[in-house]
Motif scaffolding. Structure first.
Motif, PDB file in Angstrom:
ATOM      1  N   GLY A  61       0.846  -1.193   0.000  1.00 22.79           N
ATOM      2  CA  GLY A  61       0.000   0.000   0.000  1.00 22.79           C
ATOM      3  C   GLY A  61       0.877   1.237   0.000  1.00 22.79           C
ATOM      4  O   GLY A  61       2.054   1.172   0.378  1.00 22.79           O
ATOM      5  N   GLU A  62       0.321   2.383  -0.414  1.00 25.45           N
ATOM      6  CA  GLU A  62       1.103   3.623  -0.428  1.00 25.45           C
ATOM      7  C   GLU A  62       0.816   4.417   0.831  1.00 25.45           C
ATOM      8  O   GLU A  62      -0.319   4.511   1.265  1.00 25.45           O
ATOM      9  CB  GLU A  62       0.730   4.471  -1.659  1.00 25.45           C
ATOM     10  CG  GLU A  62       1.805   5.473  -2.003  1.00 25.45           C
ATOM     11  CD  GLU A  62       1.504   6.173  -3.314  1.00 25.45           C
ATOM     12  OE1 GLU A  62       2.014   7.264  -3.518  1.00 25.45           O
ATOM     13  OE2 GLU A  62       0.740   5.610  -4.139  1.00 25.45           O
ATOM     14  N   ARG A  63       1.901   5.001   1.386  1.00 20.68           N
ATOM     15  CA  ARG A  63       1.743   5.753   2.632  1.00 20.68           C
ATOM     16  C   ARG A  63       1.020   7.061   2.347  1.00 20.68           C
ATOM     17  O   ARG A  63       1.380   7.787   1.423  1.00 20.68           O
ATOM     18  CB  ARG A  63       3.125   6.021   3.225  1.00 20.68           C
ATOM     19  CG  ARG A  63       3.089   6.631   4.599  1.00 20.68           C
ATOM     20  CD  ARG A  63       4.469   6.787   5.142  1.00 20.68           C
ATOM     21  NE  ARG A  63       5.212   7.816   4.403  1.00 20.68           N
ATOM     22  CZ  ARG A  63       6.498   8.095   4.621  1.00 20.68           C
ATOM     23  NH1 ARG A  63       7.187   7.390   5.498  1.00 20.68           N
ATOM     24  NH2 ARG A  63       7.115   9.034   3.935  1.00 20.68           N
ATOM     25  N   GLU A  64      -0.002   7.366   3.082  1.00 23.00           N
ATOM     26  CA  GLU A  64      -0.744   8.614   2.921  1.00 23.00           C
ATOM     27  C   GLU A  64      -0.063   9.713   3.736  1.00 23.00           C
ATOM     28  O   GLU A  64       0.763   9.441   4.613  1.00 23.00           O
ATOM     29  CB  GLU A  64      -2.178   8.433   3.443  1.00 23.00           C
ATOM     30  CG  GLU A  64      -2.951   7.274   2.845  1.00 23.00           C
ATOM     31  CD  GLU A  64      -3.554   7.623   1.500  1.00 23.00           C
ATOM     32  OE1 GLU A  64      -4.068   8.737   1.373  1.00 23.00           O
ATOM     33  OE2 GLU A  64      -3.472   6.776   0.576  1.00 23.00           O
ATOM     34  N   ARG A  65      -0.467  10.911   3.457  1.00 21.40           N
ATOM     35  CA  ARG A  65       0.048  12.011   4.261  1.00 21.40           C
ATOM     36  C   ARG A  65      -0.469  11.855   5.699  1.00 21.40           C
ATOM     37  O   ARG A  65      -1.632  11.502   5.920  1.00 21.40           O
ATOM     38  CB  ARG A  65      -0.441  13.343   3.672  1.00 21.40           C
ATOM     39  CG  ARG A  65       0.202  14.571   4.260  1.00 21.40           C
ATOM     40  CD  ARG A  65      -0.273  15.820   3.544  1.00 21.40           C
ATOM     41  NE  ARG A  65       0.169  15.854   2.129  1.00 21.40           N
ATOM     42  CZ  ARG A  65       1.374  16.315   1.764  1.00 21.40           C
ATOM     43  NH1 ARG A  65       2.225  16.751   2.660  1.00 21.40           N
ATOM     44  NH2 ARG A  65       1.713  16.343   0.490  1.00 21.40           N
ATOM     45  N   ASN A  70       4.459   8.729  10.830  1.00 21.28           N
ATOM     46  CA  ASN A  70       4.872   8.138  12.109  1.00 21.28           C
ATOM     47  C   ASN A  70       4.545   6.654  12.190  1.00 21.28           C
ATOM     48  O   ASN A  70       4.914   5.983  13.134  1.00 21.28           O
ATOM     49  CB  ASN A  70       4.200   8.882  13.265  1.00 21.28           C
ATOM     50  CG  ASN A  70       2.690   8.823  13.156  1.00 21.28           C
ATOM     51  OD1 ASN A  70       2.146   8.680  12.053  1.00 21.28           O
ATOM     52  ND2 ASN A  70       2.021   8.902  14.291  1.00 21.28           N
ATOM     53  N   LEU A  71       3.804   6.134  11.183  1.00 22.99           N
ATOM     54  CA  LEU A  71       3.438   4.715  11.206  1.00 22.99           C
ATOM     55  C   LEU A  71       4.376   3.872  10.359  1.00 22.99           C
ATOM     56  O   LEU A  71       4.771   2.781  10.757  1.00 22.99           O
ATOM     57  CB  LEU A  71       2.012   4.521  10.701  1.00 22.99           C
ATOM     58  CG  LEU A  71       0.911   5.044  11.614  1.00 22.99           C
ATOM     59  CD1 LEU A  71      -0.446   4.844  10.961  1.00 22.99           C
ATOM     60  CD2 LEU A  71       0.955   4.328  12.960  1.00 22.99           C
ATOM     61  N   TYR A  72       4.732   4.362   9.193  1.00 22.76           N
ATOM     62  CA  TYR A  72       5.524   3.562   8.261  1.00 22.76           C
ATOM     63  C   TYR A  72       6.793   4.314   7.908  1.00 22.76           C
ATOM     64  O   TYR A  72       6.748   5.512   7.615  1.00 22.76           O
ATOM     65  CB  TYR A  72       4.703   3.257   6.996  1.00 22.76           C
ATOM     66  CG  TYR A  72       3.328   2.720   7.328  1.00 22.76           C
ATOM     67  CD1 TYR A  72       3.192   1.468   7.915  1.00 22.76           C
ATOM     68  CD2 TYR A  72       2.198   3.474   7.083  1.00 22.76           C
ATOM     69  CE1 TYR A  72       1.949   0.989   8.248  1.00 22.76           C
ATOM     70  CE2 TYR A  72       0.956   3.001   7.406  1.00 22.76           C
ATOM     71  CZ  TYR A  72       0.820   1.744   7.996  1.00 22.76           C
ATOM     72  OH  TYR A  72      -0.396   1.286   8.333  1.00 22.76           O
ATOM     73  N   ARG A  73       7.913   3.626   7.872  1.00 19.81           N
ATOM     74  CA  ARG A  73       9.183   4.295   7.649  1.00 19.81           C
ATOM     75  C   ARG A  73       9.339   4.690   6.191  1.00 19.81           C
ATOM     76  O   ARG A  73       9.829   5.766   5.878  1.00 19.81           O
ATOM     77  CB  ARG A  73      10.336   3.396   8.080  1.00 19.81           C
ATOM     78  CG  ARG A  73      11.631   4.146   8.287  1.00 19.81           C
ATOM     79  CD  ARG A  73      12.685   3.260   8.866  1.00 19.81           C
ATOM     80  NE  ARG A  73      13.029   2.148   7.978  1.00 19.81           N
ATOM     81  CZ  ARG A  73      13.951   1.241   8.242  1.00 19.81           C
ATOM     82  NH1 ARG A  73      14.588   1.288   9.396  1.00 19.81           N
ATOM     83  NH2 ARG A  73      14.210   0.271   7.404  1.00 19.81           N
TER      84      ARG A  73
END
Lengths: 342, 170, 182
Positions: C96-100, C104-107
């Protein structure tokens, strides 16, 4: 018989029954503990402190298992088998003199259910019909392994009964009576038969191992060849009865060994006591000896591997019977010599 | 309960179980009924205060001989399918032979036996084994020894049969 | 021609007659009983399992953990190298793509939305750990517990990702592997 005598005997029988069953239950626990000690383990220790409630847990489990009778089995004989095994195992306790007379409520109570004058033959008789439990159960299961086991059990029993009977005859020659009370009284103090008849003791002990189907003679339930032997098809409390009967007969065999060879309730220095003290000390002495032999039985089980069946037969017929016959001959000659026949 | 009632009851049971030996279809069941019969006979002995004979009956017959019988029968695998069919001739001759035996027995027993009082024969049970032993070695010493010769003959026969078996295998 | 023993440990079976002492068995039996008797006084080897546990070797490979970094962000970037390396085909994932606002959740910018290991397929070889370029997956000294259902053995992120309150120590594994730098 008077009413009080009836009550006395009835109470004695009930106590004997309960004590034998209780001891047999705890022998299962003790066996597992002893096995564990010999194998550097701890053994059952979860049910209660030190696992002392383990027999109750085992019994409860067996009770609540499905009581199953195989489709091809002979139904009634299948049920009868474990019953006979249990019955014959429990019957032998009736003629054992547990101690000297106890005085209670101003009455002398003999700690023996029946002082029949053929006591030792009674025990031999019930030992010899004990095999029916295994034979009927094994045959009625309609399973070839069970059948093999039944056949092994019967041939083993018959073979070892001969040597055992001859050894018993030597003991009877020593004391001049078939009553177990007389045999015990003839061994007053430390005058035990084992010191006069060590060979007879060894032969009797080996035969007792074979008669109770215990290792190294547990060929009827030889797991590696016969699955579980005669209890392959059994489950639930019927299986429990077989296992239980084995421990009951282990206990009674140990008592019989103690009575025949180790003086029964006699102990050194018994002349200094009398009355109830003597009776209770005697009872304690008999139980001490009995439990020593129970331990030795278990010790042997966890030491020796199983015999092969032909070795078992060779040992019985070619060694034990000749030895016991020669032993009987020598005893007879010595007895006759002592009586002044020559 | 009186002794007489017990004796009658035991006698009836004994005869009943002896009949079941003959009636039972399955040989293994027959043998088991025979074992039961021996036990009942032994209890009759006990009623007559002959404990020694009672227990010897159990040890020898129930404990050894019947075990051997059962042993052999279990190995034979007898079923109703492979049971030998008995012809009418065999059946008739069996009935005649059995009837003859029965007649002879009745004829012999009709006058020979005084109907004994069931129950107590001798109150002195203490000396029973001793008495029996003394009788066997004094009054009945000849029959006793002759029967031992019979047993030796049987044993020699058994040994011979076992030996012959071995030679044919070799 | 006789076979030559290569190991020099050949033993010829001897079928010699037993001597009298051997034939009466008793000395051997008493010898054996003495040996078992000595065991009565030995120390028990038993380990009372749920209460006591045996220490694992540092190379032990047990249940997997998906690591977070110091700030509590998941290391995994769902590159799929572990799934490719897995010889038992036990790992699957959905990227999945990290959202704005999820920094702080995904590096990394890409993360694993779903990450599943089937513990019944897994052979605990440790190749996923070898393959991982992000120091995200490690095998630990925890034991996969038993379960009544097959589905219960498919571990999702709820069971695999460590929580920051209860971090799983994997330093032992970091030293045994061939990777030297983080």
């Amino acid at each position: 018989m008077e009413t009080s005598e009836w009550i006395e005997k009835f109470v004695l029988i009930v106590i004997l029954f309960l004590v034998t069953l209780g001891i047999a239950a705890y022998l299962t626990y003790f066996e597992r503990k002893v096995a564990a000690w010999f194998q550097d383990r701890i053994g059952p220790d979860r049910a209660g402190p030190f696992g002392i409630l383990q027999p109750l847990a085992d019994g409860g489990k067996l009770f609540f298992k499905e009581d199953f009778i195989p489709f091809a089995a002979e139904k009634w004989l299948f049920i009868l088998g474990p019953g006979i095994a249990m019955f014959t195992a429990l019957m032998t306790g009736a003629v054992i003199p547990w101690s000297t007379d106890l005085v209670l409520f101003g009455q002398e109570i003999a700690l023996q259910v029946a002082d029949v004058n053929i006591g030792i033959l009674f025990i031999m008789g019930f030992l010899s019909i004990g095999v029916y439990g295994i034979m009927i159960g094994g045959w009625a299961s309609n399973n070839k392994y069970s059948l093999f086991s039944a056949i092994r059990a019967s041939s083993q029993m018959i073979s070892y009964e001969l040597a055992m009977g001859i050894v018993v005859i030597t003991i009877v020659m020593m004391s001049g009576s078939l009553s177990l009370r007389d045999i015990t009284n003839a061994q007053h103090g430390m005058n035990w038969n084992v010191f006069y008849q060590p060979v007879a003791f060894i032969v009797f002990f080996v035969c007792a191992l074979a008669e109770t189907n215990r290792a190294p003679f547990d060929l009827p339930e030889c797991e590696s060849e016969l699955i579980g032997g005669y209890h392959t098809e059994y489950g639930s409390m019927k299986m429990g009865f077989y296992l239980f009967a084995e421990y009951v007969s282990l206990f009674t065999s140990s008592v019989v060994i103690a009575v025949l060879f180790f003086g029964g309730y006699n102990f050194p220095g018994m002349d200094y006591f009398e009355g109830n003290t003597l009776a209770l000390l005697g009872l304690g002495a008999l139980f001490l000896k009995t439990f020593f032999f129970v331990f030795v039985f278990m010790w042997i089980r966890w030491t020796l591997p199983r015999f092969r069946f032909d070795q078992l037969m060779h040992l019985g017929w070619k060694s034990l019977i000749p030895i016991s016959l020669i032993n009987m001959l020598i005893t007879g000659i010595v007895t006759a010599f002592n009586e002044g026949w020559f | 309960m009186s002794l007489e009632l017990i004796a009658t009851l035991l006698g009836g049971l004994t005869i009943g179980s002896a009949l079941m030996v003959v009636i039972s279809k399955h040989p293994v069941r027959s043998v088991l009924y025979l074992v039961l019969t021996f036990f009942l006979i032994s209890s009759n002995y006990i009623l007559m205060n002959a404990q020694f004979i009672a227990i010897v009956n159990i040890i020898v017959y129930a404990g050894a001989i019947m075990v051997l019988f059962l042993f052999v029968l279990m190995l034979l695998n007898l079923n109703t399918e492979n049971e030998p069919k008995s012809t009418l001739l065999v059946k008739v001759s069996a009935v005649i032979a059995g009837g003859l035996l029965f007649t002879v027995l009745i004829a012999a027993l009709r006058e020979g036996v005084v109907m004994a009082q069931p129950g107590i024969i001798d109150a002195n049970d203490q000396g029973l084994v001793e008495n029996l032993g003394r009788l066997l070695f004094t009054k009945y010493v000849l029959p006793f020894e002759v029967s031992s010769v019979l047993f030796i003959a049987a044993m020699v026969g058994a040994v011979l049969m076992a030996k012959r078996e071995k030679q044919t295998v070799d | 021609m006789t076979m030559q023993s290569l190991s020099n440990r050949k033993k010829v079976v001897s079928k010699k007659e037993m001597t009298f002492m051997e034939r009466i068995y008793l000395p051997a039996i008493f010898g054996g009983m003495w040996i078992t008797f000595k065991h009565l006084f030995r120390k028990n080897n038993t380990l009372k399992y749920p209460e006591e546990t045996r220490e694992f070797a540092p190379v032990y490979r047990g249940q997997h953990v998906l690591k977070r970094d110091e700030e509590g962000r998941e290391n995994c970037t769902a590159c799929g190298l572990c799934a490719v390396a897995c010889p038992a085909e036990a790992i699957t994932m959905v990227a999945g793509e990290r959202e704005r606002g999820e920094e702080n959740l995904y590096r990394e910018e890409k993360y694993a939305e779903v990450y599943e290991i089937n513990m019944l397929r897994c052979i605990f070889c440790g190749l996923c750990e070898e393959a991982c370029p992000k120091e995200a997956i490690f095998l630990t000294d925890r034991i996969v517990p038993s379960n009544f259902e097959r589905d219960g053995f498919v571990y999702g992120k709820d069971k695999l990702v460590e929580s920051m309150d209860d971090r799983i120590d994997i330093t032992k594994r970091q030293h045994t592997g061939k990777r030297g730098v983080i």
